[in-house]
Design a protein around this motif. Sequence first.
Motif, PDB file in Angstrom:
ATOM      1  N   GLN A  33       0.870  -1.181   0.000  1.00  0.00           N
ATOM      2  CA  GLN A  33       0.000   0.000   0.000  1.00  0.00           C
ATOM      3  C   GLN A  33       0.905   1.228   0.000  1.00  0.00           C
ATOM      4  O   GLN A  33       1.900   1.258   0.738  1.00  0.00           O
ATOM      5  N   CYS A  84       3.143   2.936   3.127  1.00  0.00           N
ATOM      6  CA  CYS A  84       3.249   1.990   4.242  1.00  0.00           C
ATOM      7  C   CYS A  84       4.734   1.749   4.557  1.00  0.00           C
ATOM      8  O   CYS A  84       5.470   1.238   3.715  1.00  0.00           O
ATOM      9  N   PRO A 131      -4.256  -0.952  -1.929  1.00  0.00           N
ATOM     10  CA  PRO A 131      -4.805  -0.076  -0.897  1.00  0.00           C
ATOM     11  C   PRO A 131      -6.130  -0.621  -0.364  1.00  0.00           C
ATOM     12  O   PRO A 131      -6.781  -1.455  -0.994  1.00  0.00           O
ATOM     13  N   HIS A 132      -6.526  -0.115   0.810  1.00  0.00           N
ATOM     14  CA  HIS A 132      -7.809  -0.506   1.411  1.00  0.00           C
ATOM     15  C   HIS A 132      -8.942  -0.357   0.405  1.00  0.00           C
ATOM     16  O   HIS A 132      -8.980   0.591  -0.365  1.00  0.00           O
ATOM     17  N   GLY A 133      -9.845  -1.329   0.420  1.00  0.00           N
ATOM     18  CA  GLY A 133     -11.048  -1.242  -0.395  1.00  0.00           C
ATOM     19  C   GLY A 133     -10.890  -1.665  -1.838  1.00  0.00           C
ATOM     20  O   GLY A 133     -11.845  -1.588  -2.606  1.00  0.00           O
ATOM     21  N   ARG A 184      -6.579  -5.804  -2.536  1.00  0.00           N
ATOM     22  CA  ARG A 184      -6.500  -6.004  -1.086  1.00  0.00           C
ATOM     23  C   ARG A 184      -7.349  -7.204  -0.676  1.00  0.00           C
ATOM     24  O   ARG A 184      -6.950  -7.994   0.180  1.00  0.00           O
ATOM     25  N   ARG A 187      -6.046 -10.654   1.147  1.00  0.00           N
ATOM     26  CA  ARG A 187      -6.668 -11.207   2.352  1.00  0.00           C
ATOM     27  C   ARG A 187      -7.076 -12.660   2.133  1.00  0.00           C
ATOM     28  O   ARG A 187      -6.847 -13.516   2.982  1.00  0.00           O
ATOM     29  N   THR A 202      -5.201  -9.113   7.233  1.00  0.00           N
ATOM     30  CA  THR A 202      -5.681  -7.852   6.660  1.00  0.00           C
ATOM     31  C   THR A 202      -4.586  -6.802   6.496  1.00  0.00           C
ATOM     32  O   THR A 202      -4.843  -5.736   5.958  1.00  0.00           O
ATOM     33  N   THR A 203      -3.378  -7.085   6.966  1.00  0.00           N
ATOM     34  CA  THR A 203      -2.314  -6.089   6.912  1.00  0.00           C
ATOM     35  C   THR A 203      -1.473  -6.259   5.644  1.00  0.00           C
ATOM     36  O   THR A 203      -1.482  -7.307   5.001  1.00  0.00           O
TER      37      THR A 203
END
Length: 86
Positions: free
Chosen positions: A9, A12, A35-37, A41, A45, A52-53
């Motif tokens: 991401q 990070c 990135p988130h969403g 990602r 996961r 989730t990281t």
Amino acid sequence: MPKIEIYTQPGCPYCIRAVALLEKKKVPFTEINAPHGTQERMDSRERSGGKTTVPQIFVDGKGIGGCDDLFALERGGKLDALLQAA
């Protein structure tokens, strides 16, 4: 050479450290912006068993974990063999 993939991401610090170590080792790898969403990602996961990281690092499709796990392999003298296997 094994296939190395790393989900990252932007911005990070753990991702930056992990990528820098892989670059230092001069091994080819694919960096996947996650990135988130994003779908990437969600893929990370799913592939990592629910982690989730980021970063999430995969060698020949097997998850080895994140930045701390990568550096633990390095400290334990096991990273070079893993990155050269295949």
